[in-house]
Design a protein around this motif. Structure first.
Motif, PDB file in Angstrom:
ATOM      1  N   SER A  14      13.257  75.283 -16.818  1.00  0.00           N
ATOM      2  CA  SER A  14      12.720  74.098 -16.149  1.00  0.00           C
ATOM      3  C   SER A  14      11.817  73.355 -17.121  1.00  0.00           C
ATOM      4  CB  SER A  14      11.923  74.500 -14.897  1.00  0.00           C
ATOM      5  OG  SER A  14      12.782  75.031 -13.916  1.00  0.00           O
ATOM      6  N   LEU A  15      12.083  72.074 -17.295  1.00  0.00           N
ATOM      7  CA  LEU A  15      11.275  71.304 -18.247  1.00  0.00           C
ATOM      8  C   LEU A  15      11.008  69.908 -17.723  1.00  0.00           C
ATOM      9  CD1 LEU A  15      13.317  69.122 -19.833  1.00  0.00           C
ATOM     10  CD2 LEU A  15      14.078  71.205 -20.954  1.00  0.00           C
ATOM     11  N   ASN A  16       9.970  69.318 -18.263  1.00  0.00           N
ATOM     12  CA  ASN A  16       9.581  67.950 -17.945  1.00  0.00           C
ATOM     13  C   ASN A  16      10.300  67.027 -18.926  1.00  0.00           C
ATOM     14  OD1 ASN A  16       8.305  65.444 -17.728  1.00  0.00           O
ATOM     15  ND2 ASN A  16       6.352  66.362 -17.158  1.00  0.00           N
TER      16      ASN A  16
ATOM     17  N   HIS B  56      10.017  63.963 -19.411  1.00  0.00           N
ATOM     18  CA  HIS B  56       9.144  62.988 -20.059  1.00  0.00           C
ATOM     19  C   HIS B  56       8.454  63.582 -21.288  1.00  0.00           C
ATOM     20  CE1 HIS B  56       9.111  61.272 -15.787  1.00  0.00           C
ATOM     21  NE2 HIS B  56       9.892  60.515 -16.521  1.00  0.00           N
ATOM     22  N   GLU B  57       8.218  64.887 -21.269  1.00  0.00           N
ATOM     23  CA  GLU B  57       7.640  65.535 -22.448  1.00  0.00           C
ATOM     24  C   GLU B  57       8.629  65.477 -23.605  1.00  0.00           C
ATOM     25  OE1 GLU B  57       7.105  68.525 -25.382  1.00  0.00           O
ATOM     26  OE2 GLU B  57       8.547  68.858 -23.755  1.00  0.00           O
ATOM     27  N   CYS B  58       9.929  65.673 -23.315  1.00  0.00           N
ATOM     28  CA  CYS B  58      10.960  65.565 -24.360  1.00  0.00           C
ATOM     29  C   CYS B  58      11.041  64.140 -24.896  1.00  0.00           C
ATOM     30  CB  CYS B  58      12.316  65.988 -23.802  1.00  0.00           C
ATOM     31  SG  CYS B  58      12.431  67.722 -23.302  1.00  0.00           S
ATOM     32  N   LEU B  59      11.004  63.167 -23.994  1.00  0.00           N
ATOM     33  CA  LEU B  59      11.077  61.770 -24.409  1.00  0.00           C
ATOM     34  C   LEU B  59       9.873  61.374 -25.257  1.00  0.00           C
ATOM     35  CD1 LEU B  59      12.411  60.211 -21.091  1.00  0.00           C
ATOM     36  CD2 LEU B  59      13.618  60.224 -23.272  1.00  0.00           C
ATOM     37  N   GLU B  60       8.699  61.847 -24.882  1.00  0.00           N
ATOM     38  CA  GLU B  60       7.495  61.540 -25.662  1.00  0.00           C
ATOM     39  C   GLU B  60       7.561  62.172 -27.054  1.00  0.00           C
ATOM     40  OE1 GLU B  60       4.584  59.496 -24.937  1.00  0.00           O
ATOM     41  OE2 GLU B  60       6.347  58.786 -23.850  1.00  0.00           O
TER      42      GLU B  60
ATOM     43  N   TYR C 256       9.040  54.988 -17.052  1.00  0.00           N
ATOM     44  CA  TYR C 256       9.272  56.306 -16.473  1.00  0.00           C
ATOM     45  C   TYR C 256       9.065  56.298 -14.965  1.00  0.00           C
ATOM     46  CZ  TYR C 256       8.784  58.119 -21.272  1.00  0.00           C
ATOM     47  OH  TYR C 256       8.928  58.371 -22.619  1.00  0.00           O
ATOM     48  N   ASP C 257       9.889  57.077 -14.284  1.00  0.00           N
ATOM     49  CA  ASP C 257       9.654  57.412 -12.880  1.00  0.00           C
ATOM     50  C   ASP C 257       8.844  58.707 -12.882  1.00  0.00           C
ATOM     51  OD1 ASP C 257       9.660  58.200 -10.256  1.00  0.00           O
ATOM     52  OD2 ASP C 257      11.833  58.033  -9.969  1.00  0.00           O
ATOM     53  N   ILE C 258       7.540  58.570 -12.681  1.00  0.00           N
ATOM     54  CA  ILE C 258       6.661  59.737 -12.823  1.00  0.00           C
ATOM     55  C   ILE C 258       6.858  60.752 -11.704  1.00  0.00           C
ATOM     56  CG2 ILE C 258       4.924  58.462 -14.139  1.00  0.00           C
ATOM     57  CD1 ILE C 258       3.315  58.203 -11.564  1.00  0.00           C
ATOM     58  N   SER C 259       7.600  60.368 -10.657  1.00  0.00           N
ATOM     59  CA  SER C 259       7.856  61.319  -9.574  1.00  0.00           C
ATOM     60  C   SER C 259       9.014  62.258  -9.905  1.00  0.00           C
ATOM     61  CB  SER C 259       8.175  60.573  -8.275  1.00  0.00           C
ATOM     62  OG  SER C 259       9.406  59.871  -8.383  1.00  0.00           O
ATOM     63  N   LEU C 260       9.671  62.039 -11.042  1.00  0.00           N
ATOM     64  CA  LEU C 260      10.815  62.867 -11.420  1.00  0.00           C
ATOM     65  C   LEU C 260      10.368  64.320 -11.593  1.00  0.00           C
ATOM     66  CD1 LEU C 260      13.861  62.274 -12.197  1.00  0.00           C
ATOM     67  CD2 LEU C 260      13.111  62.482 -14.562  1.00  0.00           C
TER      68      LEU C 260
ATOM     69  N   ILE D  78      20.450  63.472  -9.239  1.00  0.00           N
ATOM     70  CA  ILE D  78      20.782  63.324 -10.655  1.00  0.00           C
ATOM     71  C   ILE D  78      19.580  62.705 -11.365  1.00  0.00           C
ATOM     72  CG2 ILE D  78      22.150  61.930 -12.267  1.00  0.00           C
ATOM     73  CD1 ILE D  78      23.700  64.250 -11.349  1.00  0.00           C
ATOM     74  N   ALA D  79      19.232  63.271 -12.517  1.00  0.00           N
ATOM     75  CA  ALA D  79      18.239  62.635 -13.386  1.00  0.00           C
ATOM     76  C   ALA D  79      18.979  61.722 -14.354  1.00  0.00           C
ATOM     77  CB  ALA D  79      17.435  63.681 -14.141  1.00  0.00           C
TER      78      ALA D  79
END
Length: 371
Positions: free
Chosen positions: A204-206, A208-212, A232-236, A291-292
């Motif tokens: 399980s990973l965030n 947005h951390e990968c994108l940053e 970003y959709d921060i609710s993801l 789906i993300a």
């Protein structure tokens, strides 16, 4: 014949409201008198806002359809159109099958009943299934070719090493060194053609951390001239994925975007990282509840039309010095995540979209390769 009761009218309305087919009722001036919830969803509007409004002049895709509509109003001739393009707002089009029939009520002007069956989703699913099957077939072919290349390369390299030891003059080793170096280069290319050599390590990973992480790498490589914006959709929530492989894919797409921008000298060059959640989305033949969607968008010149259909095939590249393996490998990685990569490109806007299931992944495509 018994007259309809208020209870009958309520039942009819409930039936229309629960249809998945979009239903519109138009008067003879082509003004909306009724649309059911499926039509509201299809046209991205509400009945309260739309009722009483005329259909846009550009709604129908060709003059023949407009003429058929007039004949239906005046003469009662129903008609059907297949895979028609309807434009209900500037820049917003739908592909639908639609049927139009006249409704004649005693003592009232005739009205038109229009049924719309959206096809965009079905066409997208068919296109994606074809893409998945083509990618799998091409991947199997490339793997077979890569293995056939690697087998004789070992013998060629070994023979060149033995020959190098037996040469009478040291300066002749220059030629055997060329053979060995080229054999190594071909072996490395074959390894890349084989794609990912291990199955994903799902955690399980965030996202947005990968994108940053990728964003910082891109900004470090290109400190000036390219902006990297975030949407970003921060609710993801967290998703199951292999962090290293996902970063590899995103970094490959982001670098491709930056390279396209810099080579074209695009003013105000911008890359956008965007995340969204999509519900009830079908990838290939499987429907996913959530789906993300991760978009990598740039405002570059776009991808040549002749490359768009074969973009994810191995050895296909739009650059003179490109190997054509980056996007193929990226698609293979995302396929192992039971997702896929889509691309939409026009001049000034190219978007690569990573579609990843958010539920727990119980299996992966393909098998790991042995070294």
């Amino acid at each position: 014949m018994a007259k309809p009761t208020p209870l009958d009218h309520q039942l009819h309305k409930r039936l229309l409201d629960h249809l998945s087919t979009a239903v519109l009722l138009l008067d003879r001036d082509l003004r909306l008198r009724y649309l059911n919830p499926a039509a509201e969803m299809l046209l991205s509007t509400s009945a309260q806002r739309a009722v009483g409004q005329p259909l846009p002049e550009c709604f129908f895709d060709d003059p023949d359809a407009q003429a058929a509509l007039i004949r239906c109003i005046e003469e009662g001739h129903p008609f059907t159109r297949r895979e028609a393009r309807l434009q209900f707002a500037p820049g917003q089009e739908l592909t639908v099958d639609y049927s139009v029939a006249q409704l004649a009520e005693p003592g009232r002007p005739p009205s038109l009943l229009m049924e719309l069956q959206p096809l965009d989703r079905l066409l997208r699913i068919a296109r994606e299934e074809a893409l998945v099957h083509a990618h799998q077939a091409t991947r199997a072919l490339v793997r077979g070719v890569a293995h056939e290349i690697k087998n004789p390369l070992g013998g060629i390299r070994g023979a060149a090493q033995l020959l190098e030891r037996a040469l009478p003059a040291p300066d002749l080793a220059e030629y055997t060194r060329v053979i060995i170096d080229e054999a190594d280069r071909l072996r490395a290319l074959a390894d890349r053609m084989l794609g990912p050599r291990r199955l994903p390590n799902f955690r399980s990973l965030n996202i947005h951390e990968c994108l940053e992480h990728v964003r910082q790498l891109i900004l470090a490589e290109h400190p000036e001239g390219v902006r990297v914006q975030r949407d970003y959709d921060i609710s993801l929530p967290e998703i199951p994925a292999d962090r290293d492989q996902l970063i590899q894919v995103i970094l490959n797409l982001a670098r491709n975007a930056v390279q396209a921008l810099t080579e074209a000298n695009v003013p105000d060059a911008t890359v956008i990282f965007r995340t969204r959640v999509q519900r009830q989305f079908t990838i290939g033949a499987q429907r996913h509840r959530l789906i993300a969607r991760i978009d990598i968008q740039d405002n570059g010149p776009g991808i040549p039309e002749e490359l768009r259909e074969t973009l994810f095939y191995p050895m296909v590249s739009g650059r003179a010095n490109g190997s054509g393996l980056g996007l193929s490998i990226a698609q293979s990685i995302i396929s192992q995540h039971q997702g896929m990569i889509e691309c939409e490109s026009t001049a000034g806007r190219t978007v690569f979209s990573l579609l990843l299931p958010m539920e727990h992944i119980t299996g992966t495509e393909g098998e790991s390769e042995s070294p």
